[in-house]
Write an enzyme that holds these catalytic residues in place. Structure first.
Site, PDB file in Angstrom:
ATOM      1  N   GLY A 104      -0.064  34.537 -29.366  1.00  0.00           N
ATOM      2  CA  GLY A 104      -0.068  33.594 -30.470  1.00  0.00           C
ATOM      3  C   GLY A 104      -1.466  33.109 -30.758  1.00  0.00           C
ATOM      4  O   GLY A 104      -2.334  33.115 -29.882  1.00  0.00           O
TER       5      GLY A 104
ATOM      6  N   GLN B 111      -7.939  27.624 -34.153  1.00  0.00           N
ATOM      7  CA  GLN B 111      -8.570  28.209 -32.966  1.00  0.00           C
ATOM      8  C   GLN B 111      -9.705  29.152 -33.343  1.00  0.00           C
ATOM      9  O   GLN B 111     -10.555  29.452 -32.514  1.00  0.00           O
ATOM     10  CB  GLN B 111      -7.550  28.979 -32.118  1.00  0.00           C
ATOM     11  CG  GLN B 111      -6.581  28.093 -31.367  1.00  0.00           C
ATOM     12  CD  GLN B 111      -5.622  28.934 -30.560  1.00  0.00           C
ATOM     13  OE1 GLN B 111      -4.626  29.413 -31.076  1.00  0.00           O
ATOM     14  NE2 GLN B 111      -5.953  29.132 -29.292  1.00  0.00           N
TER      15      GLN B 111
ATOM     16  N   CYS C 154      -3.796  29.846 -22.542  1.00  0.00           N
ATOM     17  CA  CYS C 154      -4.263  29.654 -23.905  1.00  0.00           C
ATOM     18  C   CYS C 154      -5.574  30.380 -24.118  1.00  0.00           C
ATOM     19  O   CYS C 154      -6.454  30.343 -23.254  1.00  0.00           O
ATOM     20  CB  CYS C 154      -4.435  28.157 -24.163  1.00  0.00           C
ATOM     21  SG  CYS C 154      -4.889  27.759 -25.841  1.00  0.00           S
ATOM     22  N   LEU C 155      -5.699  31.006 -25.282  1.00  0.00           N
ATOM     23  CA  LEU C 155      -6.944  31.691 -25.607  1.00  0.00           C
ATOM     24  C   LEU C 155      -8.102  30.703 -25.730  1.00  0.00           C
ATOM     25  O   LEU C 155      -9.255  31.093 -25.594  1.00  0.00           O
ATOM     26  CB  LEU C 155      -6.785  32.493 -26.912  1.00  0.00           C
ATOM     27  CG  LEU C 155      -5.732  33.597 -26.884  1.00  0.00           C
ATOM     28  CD1 LEU C 155      -5.586  34.250 -28.253  1.00  0.00           C
ATOM     29  CD2 LEU C 155      -6.068  34.633 -25.834  1.00  0.00           C
TER      30      LEU C 155
ATOM     31  N   HIS D  42       3.753  25.795 -28.874  1.00  0.00           N
ATOM     32  CA  HIS D  42       2.364  25.854 -28.423  1.00  0.00           C
ATOM     33  C   HIS D  42       1.413  26.001 -29.620  1.00  0.00           C
ATOM     34  O   HIS D  42       0.414  25.274 -29.718  1.00  0.00           O
ATOM     35  CB  HIS D  42       2.216  27.032 -27.453  1.00  0.00           C
ATOM     36  CG  HIS D  42       0.849  27.221 -26.901  1.00  0.00           C
ATOM     37  ND1 HIS D  42       0.539  26.956 -25.591  1.00  0.00           N
ATOM     38  CD2 HIS D  42      -0.305  27.678 -27.472  1.00  0.00           C
ATOM     39  CE1 HIS D  42      -0.746  27.232 -25.381  1.00  0.00           C
ATOM     40  NE2 HIS D  42      -1.266  27.682 -26.503  1.00  0.00           N
ATOM     41  N   GLU D  43       1.723  26.914 -30.528  1.00  0.00           N
ATOM     42  CA  GLU D  43       0.830  27.166 -31.674  1.00  0.00           C
ATOM     43  C   GLU D  43       0.858  26.020 -32.676  1.00  0.00           C
ATOM     44  O   GLU D  43      -0.179  25.645 -33.227  1.00  0.00           O
ATOM     45  CB  GLU D  43       1.162  28.500 -32.341  1.00  0.00           C
ATOM     46  CG  GLU D  43       0.980  29.709 -31.449  1.00  0.00           C
ATOM     47  CD  GLU D  43      -0.354  29.774 -30.724  1.00  0.00           C
ATOM     48  OE1 GLU D  43      -1.377  29.312 -31.277  1.00  0.00           O
ATOM     49  OE2 GLU D  43      -0.386  30.291 -29.592  1.00  0.00           O
TER      50      GLU D  43
ATOM     51  N   HIS E 257      -1.332  23.328 -31.516  1.00  0.00           N
ATOM     52  CA  HIS E 257      -2.736  23.565 -31.881  1.00  0.00           C
ATOM     53  C   HIS E 257      -3.034  22.996 -33.261  1.00  0.00           C
ATOM     54  O   HIS E 257      -4.061  22.342 -33.461  1.00  0.00           O
ATOM     55  CB  HIS E 257      -3.074  25.056 -31.880  1.00  0.00           C
ATOM     56  CG  HIS E 257      -3.456  25.593 -30.553  1.00  0.00           C
ATOM     57  ND1 HIS E 257      -4.572  25.176 -29.865  1.00  0.00           N
ATOM     58  CD2 HIS E 257      -2.875  26.534 -29.777  1.00  0.00           C
ATOM     59  CE1 HIS E 257      -4.655  25.833 -28.727  1.00  0.00           C
ATOM     60  NE2 HIS E 257      -3.626  26.668 -28.644  1.00  0.00           N
TER      61      HIS E 257
END
Length: 156
Positions: free
Chosen positions: A26, A31, A78-79, A120-121, A124
């Site tokens: 994701g 991000q 997480c990225l 999660h996304e 963000h």
């Protein structure tokens, strides 16, 4: 996002490519420095013979309209915080309304990994990281490790 333009489609495609290259499941637009309410995900789709097929989902203006009162715990990473993972407790089912690439209104009910990924996304997009769901002590431990890693990187 008020209308889908070629630029929006291009951003969604670039985000998906970035997510796959990372590799991740994701990615939220903020991000990658784009302040639009856009997310891309691919948690796969199980086939009849239990294989996992790609299942990219691109959401414009996603909004969670239902969160289950039941919770599950799952390890998240997480990225934005590479190399760090923790067990996060989240509602086990969500319903999300969004617009697709054709700006058509959609609703998706999700649980398991996809439900977690959606939460999660969208977090963000709302300025929340998975570590914000941890206890103060666990969050501080991860932040200390990140600080130490950054110090070591800068010394190199």
């Amino acid at each position: 996002v008020k209308v889908v333009t070629n630029d929006i489609i291009s951003v969604l495609n670039d985000m998906a490519e970035t997510m796959y290259d990372a590799p991740g499941i994701g990615l939220a637009a903020n991000q990658v420095g784009i302040l639009k309410r856009l997310i891309v995900m691919d948690c796969g789709l199980k086939t009849d013979d239990d294989h996992l097929e790609p299942n990219p989902i691109k959401m414009i203006n996603p909004e969670i309209t239902f969160l289950s009162k039941n919770f599950n715990e799952r390890e998240e990473g997480c990225l934005s915080i590479p190399g760090h993972h923790a067990i996060v407790k989240r509602p086990d089912k969500v319903i999300v309304n969004y617009r697709d690439e054709n700006f058509k209104q959609k609703e998706l009910e999700a649980d398991d990994l996809l439900g977690v990924c959606i939460q999660h996304e969208i977090d963000h997009l709302n300025g929340i990281l998975f570590i914000d769901h941890l206890s103060r002590i666990k969050k501080e431990m991860i932040l200390k490790k990140i600080k130490k890693e950054n110090l070591n990187e800068n010394r190199s």
